[in-house]
Scaffold this active site. Structure first.
Site, PDB file in Angstrom:
ATOM      1  N   ARG A 118     107.338  74.326 -13.769  1.00  0.00           N
ATOM      2  CA  ARG A 118     106.111  73.788 -14.403  1.00  0.00           C
ATOM      3  C   ARG A 118     106.288  72.380 -14.988  1.00  0.00           C
ATOM      4  O   ARG A 118     105.559  71.980 -15.881  1.00  0.00           O
ATOM      5  CB  ARG A 118     105.594  74.740 -15.491  1.00  0.00           C
ATOM      6  CG  ARG A 118     105.247  76.098 -14.935  1.00  0.00           C
ATOM      7  CD  ARG A 118     104.335  76.870 -15.871  1.00  0.00           C
ATOM      8  NE  ARG A 118     104.149  78.201 -15.349  1.00  0.00           N
ATOM      9  CZ  ARG A 118     104.939  79.240 -15.640  1.00  0.00           C
ATOM     10  NH1 ARG A 118     105.932  79.095 -16.481  1.00  0.00           N
ATOM     11  NH2 ARG A 118     104.697  80.407 -15.115  1.00  0.00           N
ATOM     12  N   GLU A 234      91.568  59.764 -14.402  1.00  0.00           N
ATOM     13  CA  GLU A 234      90.516  59.264 -13.510  1.00  0.00           C
ATOM     14  C   GLU A 234      89.193  59.998 -13.678  1.00  0.00           C
ATOM     15  O   GLU A 234      88.618  60.544 -12.732  1.00  0.00           O
ATOM     16  CB  GLU A 234      90.986  59.322 -12.053  1.00  0.00           C
ATOM     17  CG  GLU A 234      90.123  58.426 -11.159  1.00  0.00           C
ATOM     18  CD  GLU A 234      90.707  58.246  -9.752  1.00  0.00           C
ATOM     19  OE1 GLU A 234      91.872  57.851  -9.624  1.00  0.00           O
ATOM     20  OE2 GLU A 234      89.956  58.508  -8.809  1.00  0.00           O
ATOM     21  N   ASN A 242      90.866  52.227  -6.810  1.00  0.00           N
ATOM     22  CA  ASN A 242      90.749  52.691  -5.420  1.00  0.00           C
ATOM     23  C   ASN A 242      89.879  51.785  -4.561  1.00  0.00           C
ATOM     24  O   ASN A 242      89.381  52.223  -3.511  1.00  0.00           O
ATOM     25  CB  ASN A 242      90.188  54.110  -5.391  1.00  0.00           C
ATOM     26  CG  ASN A 242      91.200  55.111  -5.900  1.00  0.00           C
ATOM     27  OD1 ASN A 242      92.376  55.006  -5.597  1.00  0.00           O
ATOM     28  ND2 ASN A 242      90.753  56.050  -6.699  1.00  0.00           N
ATOM     29  N   HIS A 249      91.951  55.064   3.516  1.00  0.00           N
ATOM     30  CA  HIS A 249      92.482  56.408   3.777  1.00  0.00           C
ATOM     31  C   HIS A 249      91.932  56.952   5.097  1.00  0.00           C
ATOM     32  O   HIS A 249      92.636  57.659   5.828  1.00  0.00           O
ATOM     33  CB  HIS A 249      92.139  57.362   2.630  1.00  0.00           C
ATOM     34  CG  HIS A 249      92.962  57.136   1.391  1.00  0.00           C
ATOM     35  ND1 HIS A 249      92.699  57.737   0.188  1.00  0.00           N
ATOM     36  CD2 HIS A 249      94.061  56.372   1.184  1.00  0.00           C
ATOM     37  CE1 HIS A 249      93.597  57.346  -0.704  1.00  0.00           C
ATOM     38  NE2 HIS A 249      94.427  56.515  -0.131  1.00  0.00           N
ATOM     39  N   HIS A 262     100.184  51.827   4.441  1.00  0.00           N
ATOM     40  CA  HIS A 262      99.138  52.074   3.439  1.00  0.00           C
ATOM     41  C   HIS A 262      98.485  50.746   3.000  1.00  0.00           C
ATOM     42  O   HIS A 262      97.261  50.617   2.984  1.00  0.00           O
ATOM     43  CB  HIS A 262      99.749  52.803   2.241  1.00  0.00           C
ATOM     44  CG  HIS A 262      98.806  53.021   1.108  1.00  0.00           C
ATOM     45  ND1 HIS A 262      97.756  53.913   1.175  1.00  0.00           N
ATOM     46  CD2 HIS A 262      98.731  52.445  -0.126  1.00  0.00           C
ATOM     47  CE1 HIS A 262      97.086  53.888   0.033  1.00  0.00           C
ATOM     48  NE2 HIS A 262      97.654  53.005  -0.772  1.00  0.00           N
TER      49      HIS A 262
HETATM   50  P1  NAD Z   1     107.205  53.428   1.693  1.00  0.00           P
HETATM   51  O1  NAD Z   1     107.622  54.231   0.557  1.00  0.00           O
HETATM   52  O2  NAD Z   1     107.074  54.070   3.017  1.00  0.00           O
HETATM   53  O3  NAD Z   1     108.224  52.208   1.811  1.00  0.00           O
HETATM   54  C1  NAD Z   1     108.028  51.260   2.826  1.00  0.00           C
HETATM   55  C2  NAD Z   1     109.275  51.092   3.699  1.00  0.00           C
HETATM   56  O4  NAD Z   1     110.229  50.290   3.008  1.00  0.00           O
HETATM   57  C3  NAD Z   1     109.989  52.375   4.044  1.00  0.00           C
HETATM   58  O5  NAD Z   1     110.469  52.288   5.343  1.00  0.00           O
HETATM   59  C4  NAD Z   1     111.135  52.398   3.044  1.00  0.00           C
HETATM   60  O6  NAD Z   1     112.227  53.174   3.468  1.00  0.00           O
HETATM   61  C5  NAD Z   1     111.492  50.952   2.976  1.00  0.00           C
HETATM   62  N1  NAD Z   1     112.135  50.487   1.763  1.00  0.00           N
HETATM   63  C6  NAD Z   1     111.911  50.891   0.501  1.00  0.00           C
HETATM   64  N2  NAD Z   1     112.566  50.101  -0.350  1.00  0.00           N
HETATM   65  C7  NAD Z   1     113.238  49.200   0.399  1.00  0.00           C
HETATM   66  C8  NAD Z   1     114.088  48.108   0.091  1.00  0.00           C
HETATM   67  N3  NAD Z   1     114.320  47.736  -1.164  1.00  0.00           N
HETATM   68  N4  NAD Z   1     114.622  47.410   1.115  1.00  0.00           N
HETATM   69  C9  NAD Z   1     114.352  47.737   2.409  1.00  0.00           C
HETATM   70  N5  NAD Z   1     113.526  48.738   2.754  1.00  0.00           N
HETATM   71  C10 NAD Z   1     112.984  49.453   1.749  1.00  0.00           C
HETATM   72  O7  NAD Z   1     105.805  52.694   1.408  1.00  0.00           O
HETATM   73  P2  NAD Z   1     105.205  52.006   0.112  1.00  0.00           P
HETATM   74  O8  NAD Z   1     104.340  50.933   0.612  1.00  0.00           O
HETATM   75  O9  NAD Z   1     106.244  51.680  -0.877  1.00  0.00           O
HETATM   76  O10 NAD Z   1     104.301  53.162  -0.527  1.00  0.00           O
HETATM   77  C11 NAD Z   1     103.192  53.671   0.164  1.00  0.00           C
HETATM   78  C12 NAD Z   1     102.868  55.041  -0.390  1.00  0.00           C
HETATM   79  O11 NAD Z   1     102.524  54.939  -1.751  1.00  0.00           O
HETATM   80  C13 NAD Z   1     101.701  55.713   0.304  1.00  0.00           C
HETATM   81  O12 NAD Z   1     102.023  57.056   0.580  1.00  0.00           O
HETATM   82  C14 NAD Z   1     100.593  55.656  -0.728  1.00  0.00           C
HETATM   83  O13 NAD Z   1      99.688  56.716  -0.606  1.00  0.00           O
HETATM   84  C15 NAD Z   1     101.384  55.724  -2.002  1.00  0.00           C
HETATM   85  N6  NAD Z   1     100.695  55.176  -3.183  1.00  0.00           N
HETATM   86  C16 NAD Z   1     100.675  55.919  -4.298  1.00  0.00           C
HETATM   87  C17 NAD Z   1     100.080  55.431  -5.437  1.00  0.00           C
HETATM   88  C18 NAD Z   1     100.128  56.229  -6.711  1.00  0.00           C
HETATM   89  O14 NAD Z   1      99.470  55.845  -7.672  1.00  0.00           O
HETATM   90  N7  NAD Z   1     100.899  57.292  -6.770  1.00  0.00           N
HETATM   91  C19 NAD Z   1      99.514  54.160  -5.433  1.00  0.00           C
HETATM   92  C20 NAD Z   1      99.549  53.407  -4.264  1.00  0.00           C
HETATM   93  C21 NAD Z   1     100.144  53.919  -3.131  1.00  0.00           C
HETATM   94  N1  GLY Z   2      96.611  53.764  -7.073  1.00  0.00           N
HETATM   95  C1  GLY Z   2      95.469  54.304  -7.711  1.00  0.00           C
HETATM   96  C2  GLY Z   2      95.761  54.905  -9.032  1.00  0.00           C
HETATM   97  O1  GLY Z   2      96.887  54.951  -9.474  1.00  0.00           O
HETATM   98  O2  GLY Z   2      94.858  55.347  -9.663  1.00  0.00           O
END
Ligand code: NAD
Ligand code: GLY
Length: 361
Positions: A118, A234, A242, A249, A262
């Site tokens: 949890r 939110e 968003n 999406h 993304h």
């Molecule tokens: P990702 O985590 O896939 O990373 C992008 C790529 O970079 C991957 O291949 C990873 O292995 C590589 N990588 C990571 N760090 C590295 C480094 N320092 N050097 C070399 N390569 C590296 O993608 P992202 O763009 O970081 O994140 C996208 C995700 O985040 C999506 O799933 C999206 O839905 C999510 N997201 C979440 C929120 C939230 O509030 N939780 C907000 C925005 C996006």
């Molecule tokens: N990335 C959108 C949020 O964190 O609300």
């Protein structure tokens, strides 16, 4: 180094931003309350940075879970793998899950931390620009469902965020651009001055000028921390974060997770949101063109994939979490630097936007 605070009462936490932070073990160690930790990372990041955590973890019971790389691994099955390690290693409720990687690792690891016993402690060590400016802050965690992006998840705030800007040195240019999409988003929704600054400094940012990147991260995190502090769950203004996401999406789901990054999908999605905002008569055509221009300058797409029909796009938009009581809400621009969440858009104009962006060109 800069330290910002996410102000959430007893769940408040710091965001540390700067170079060389992974060389300072005391910073991570100070945020680990118990005597055990599970590091979640992936096969790309592990060989680059996993050993930088060793000094901070010395003397603790530690396990490392190394995931496959990519959005396609953001599933319940992967969460199950992390839970197996936690259970089999008898990690207790004072364990800390540490996410070392981009947003994919952060979202998955955070969700595992939210549901194991949890909820156990959680720390974010973001290593992509996107994760440093957005996903590591604010406590949204979760995974995708084949039917829709981020549909399964929980709010679970980290104990701290450690954004070592040196890790961006190994990030490729496409990923850097994807991160810039979320940075531009902050300017468009809430801070016209920041948008001006981004336009003036885009070449330097893409050229990886360290001071400019650090300033962009700080300004982004400041805006995000403020929004999250006002609306953690939110129920209102957090939805502004968003902008472009309902469109984006749909693109990610339609094309198969990971085909479009993304940030790329969000970049095109923000252009579509700007197009509809213009059709609504809210922003001038010159403003819409400015949105397209800044996306292009950041190296981001400004059009939807040709393979998507308007009908299919509309169908996918209905799966969005902003649908309430069967009614779609969208984040649109009343003016640049000022977004609103609204149901009051003309469906005929949305159809015009979808027709303009979908299908062969
Ligand atoms: P990702 O985590 O896939 O990373 C992008 C790529 O970079 C991957 O291949 C990873 O292995 C590589 N990588 C990571 N760090 C590295 C480094 N320092 N050097 C070399 N390569 C590296 O993608 P992202 O763009 O970081 O994140 C996208 C995700 O985040 C999506 O799933 C999206 O839905 C999510 N997201 C979440 C929120 C939230 O509030 N939780 C907000 C925005 C996006
Ligand atoms: N990335 C959108 C949020 O964190 O609300």
């Amino acid at each position: 180094m800069q330290t910002l605070n996410v102000d959430l009462g007893e769940r408040s936490y710091p965001i540390h931003i700067g170079p060389g932070l992974l060389e300072q073990p005391e910073r991570l160690r100070a945020a680990i309350p118990g005597n055990s930790a599970v590091v979640v990372t992936n096969e790309t990041v592990a060989p680059l940075y996993r050993d930088r955590l060793d000094a901070a973890l010395e003397g603790l019971q530690v396990a490392t879970v190394t995931l496959g790389d990519g959005e396609r691994f953001k599933t319940m099955e992967t969460v199950g793998r992390i839970l197996d390690v936690l259970v089999e290693g008898r990690f207790d409720r004072r364990t800390t899950v540490i996410a070392l990687g981009g947003g994919v690792v952060g979202d998955i690891a955070g969700f595992a931390a939210a549901i194991y016993q949890r909820g156990v402690h959680f720390i974010q060590v973001p290593t992509t620009l996107l994760a440093q400016v957005d996903s590591s802050v604010g406590g949204k965690t979760g995974v995708n469902h084949p039917g829709g992006k981020n549909l399964i998840g929980a709010f679970h705030q980290p104990r701290c965020v450690i954004a070592d800007t040196d890790t961006l040195d190994t990030l490729d240019d496409r990923q850097l651009s994807a991160g810039l999409a979320e940075v531009i988003k902050y300017g468009l929704i809430l801070d016209l001055g920041f948008l001006d600054w981004l336009e003036a400094n885009m070449a330097g940012l893409r050229g990886r000028d360290a001071a400019l990147l650090t300033e962009a991260i700080e300004r982004s995190c400041r805006i995000k921390a403020d929004v999250v502090a006002r609306d953690e769950r939110e129920t209102g203004m957090r939805a502004l974060l968003n902008l472009g996401h309902t469109f984006g999406h749909a693109i990610e789901t339609a094309t198969g997770y990971g085909t479009w990054l993304h940030g790329e999908a969000i970049g095109a999605g923000m252009c579509m949101a700007a197009d509809l905002s213009h059709r609504q008569g809210w922003i001038h055509h010159a403003d819409f063109e400015r949105v397209e221009r800044v996306m292009r300058a950041a190296g981001l797409p400004t059009e939807a994939p040709e393979t998507l029909t308007a009908e299919r796009f509309f169908e996918l938009m209905q799966i969005d979490k902003k649908v309430v009581d069967g009614r779609l809400r969208l984040v649109l621009l009343e003016r640049l630097g000022h977004a609103v969440v609204t149901r009051d858009f003309d469906p005929a104009l949305l159809d015009q936007t979808l027709q303009a962006y979908c299908g062969p060109r």
